[in-house]
Structure formats: C-alpha cells, structure tokens
Design a protein around this motif. Structure first.
Motif, PDB file in Angstrom:
ATOM      1  N   MET A  69       0.847  -1.192   0.000  1.00  0.00           N
ATOM      2  CA  MET A  69       0.000   0.000   0.000  1.00  0.00           C
ATOM      3  C   MET A  69       0.879   1.238   0.000  1.00  0.00           C
ATOM      4  N   THR A  70       0.268   2.340  -0.402  1.00  0.00           N
ATOM      5  CA  THR A  70       0.915   3.633  -0.349  1.00  0.00           C
ATOM      6  C   THR A  70      -0.138   4.652   0.055  1.00  0.00           C
ATOM      7  N   ILE A  71       0.288   5.863   0.316  1.00  0.00           N
ATOM      8  CA  ILE A  71      -0.652   6.890   0.755  1.00  0.00           C
ATOM      9  C   ILE A  71      -0.369   8.172  -0.040  1.00  0.00           C
ATOM     10  N   ASP A  72      -1.449   8.860  -0.442  1.00  0.00           N
ATOM     11  CA  ASP A  72      -1.242  10.093  -1.203  1.00  0.00           C
ATOM     12  C   ASP A  72      -1.186  11.294  -0.260  1.00  0.00           C
ATOM     13  N   GLY A 124       4.839   8.355  -8.017  1.00  0.00           N
ATOM     14  CA  GLY A 124       6.060   8.930  -8.564  1.00  0.00           C
ATOM     15  C   GLY A 124       5.730   9.935  -9.639  1.00  0.00           C
ATOM     16  N   GLY A 125       6.735  10.287 -10.422  1.00  0.00           N
ATOM     17  CA  GLY A 125       6.562  11.283 -11.464  1.00  0.00           C
ATOM     18  C   GLY A 125       6.836  12.669 -10.930  1.00  0.00           C
ATOM     19  N   PRO A 126       6.921  13.655 -11.830  1.00  0.00           N
ATOM     20  CA  PRO A 126       7.280  15.014 -11.425  1.00  0.00           C
ATOM     21  C   PRO A 126       6.313  15.625 -10.413  1.00  0.00           C
ATOM     22  N   LYS A 129       1.857  12.197  -8.928  1.00  0.00           N
ATOM     23  CA  LYS A 129       0.470  11.804  -9.168  1.00  0.00           C
ATOM     24  C   LYS A 129       0.353  10.551 -10.031  1.00  0.00           C
ATOM     25  N   THR A 130       1.479   9.970 -10.436  1.00  0.00           N
ATOM     26  CA  THR A 130       1.441   8.731 -11.213  1.00  0.00           C
ATOM     27  C   THR A 130       1.548   7.568 -10.241  1.00  0.00           C
ATOM     28  N   THR A 140       2.653  -1.402 -14.156  1.00  0.00           N
ATOM     29  CA  THR A 140       1.777  -0.480 -14.868  1.00  0.00           C
ATOM     30  C   THR A 140       1.851   0.899 -14.222  1.00  0.00           C
ATOM     31  N   ALA A 141       1.726   1.937 -14.999  1.00  0.00           N
ATOM     32  CA  ALA A 141       1.631   3.293 -14.470  1.00  0.00           C
ATOM     33  C   ALA A 141       0.291   3.865 -14.900  1.00  0.00           C
TER      34      ALA A 141
END
Length: 145
Positions: A69-72, A124-126, A129-130, A140-141
């Motif tokens: 899991m991850t958290i935004d 990830g990503g700049p 938000k990806t 997959t992204a």
C-alpha cells in the motif's frame, strides 16, 4: 531500533505506511488462514514512535487482504487487494485492483488490473500523481482520478 508491535497483537504483517501528518500508522494484516486477520489496522502514532488506539481501518475478510500500500498527499490509502479467481484454501476474494479509500475507511475509487495478483504500488513522477503498480509479471503506471 525498537519493536513497537508483535504477536499476539498482530498476526501476519505485510505492509506499512504512515499518514502525511505523521500521526497515524497503517499496518496490513495478511493472514490467509481461516478466520485470520485480513485488514488494514490504524494506530495513533506518537512523536516518540510508539503506537496506541488500534482500530480496524478496512476489513477485507473473507477475501484476500492487501499486499502493498501507499498513501497520497491527502491521506488516501491505495492498496493492492483481491483476486480474479478463487484460490484454495482461501475464501473467494474481490476482483483484482487497487481500492483507494478515505482515511475514514470508505472505498473511494477502484482501479481494475489485468493480472491475477497485484503486489505493490508507489506514487512517482514530477508531480507525484502517477501510481505505479506491480501485478503478476507486469508493472503499470496510471493517472488515478
């Protein structure tokens, strides 16, 4: 290093993340035994690193628990959970995908995948938000909404 949780309070920990405000620790329980804990537990996290006030954030039972899991940045948890088909001796699970839930434990969004078993994720990503997802034999992204 200090041990803050151990059995019998937890059964089979499989993932961990901390809320953006550093006040809540989330722990995945992935005990596939009949009656085993298959949930995301939430704990209050104190500044000294100890935890208290365990509560069930999200219960996957009787389906497959989450793996990673991850958290935004808003505190929404994104978790790998579910299977396309039944696996013995486990009970039937949900369709494979990434459920996203509010900190209150309510399902907000579901992203289906083409692989049977999804295992992990990270942003990830700049703009961070990806959502990168590992599943079966693929990575997959996607840009969640």
């Amino acid at each position: 290093m200090s041990r803050i949780l151990s059995g019998p309070d937890i059964q089979r920990p499989n993932g961990i993340t901390i809320a953006p405000d550093d006040r809540t620790l989330y722990l995945i329980e992935a005990n596939s035994s009949e009656g085993g804990a298959r949930m995301i537990r939430a704990y209050d996290l104190s500044p000294d690193g100890t935890v208290s006030n365990m509560r069930v954030h999200y219960n996957f039972y009787p389906g497959r628990s989450a793996d990673g899991m991850t958290i935004d940045t808003q505190g929404n948890i994104w978790a790998a959970a579910g299977l396309h088909r039944r696996r013995e001796p486990r009970k039937p699970g949900h369709q494979t995908g990434y459920p996203r839930d509010f900190p209150q434990g309510k399902l907000l969004q579901y992203i289906p995948t083409h692989e049977d078993t999804i295992t992990n994720c990270a942003f990830g990503g700049p703009d961070m938000k990806t959502l990168y997802i590992t599943a079966g034999k693929t990575c997959t992204a996607c840009e969640p909404t």
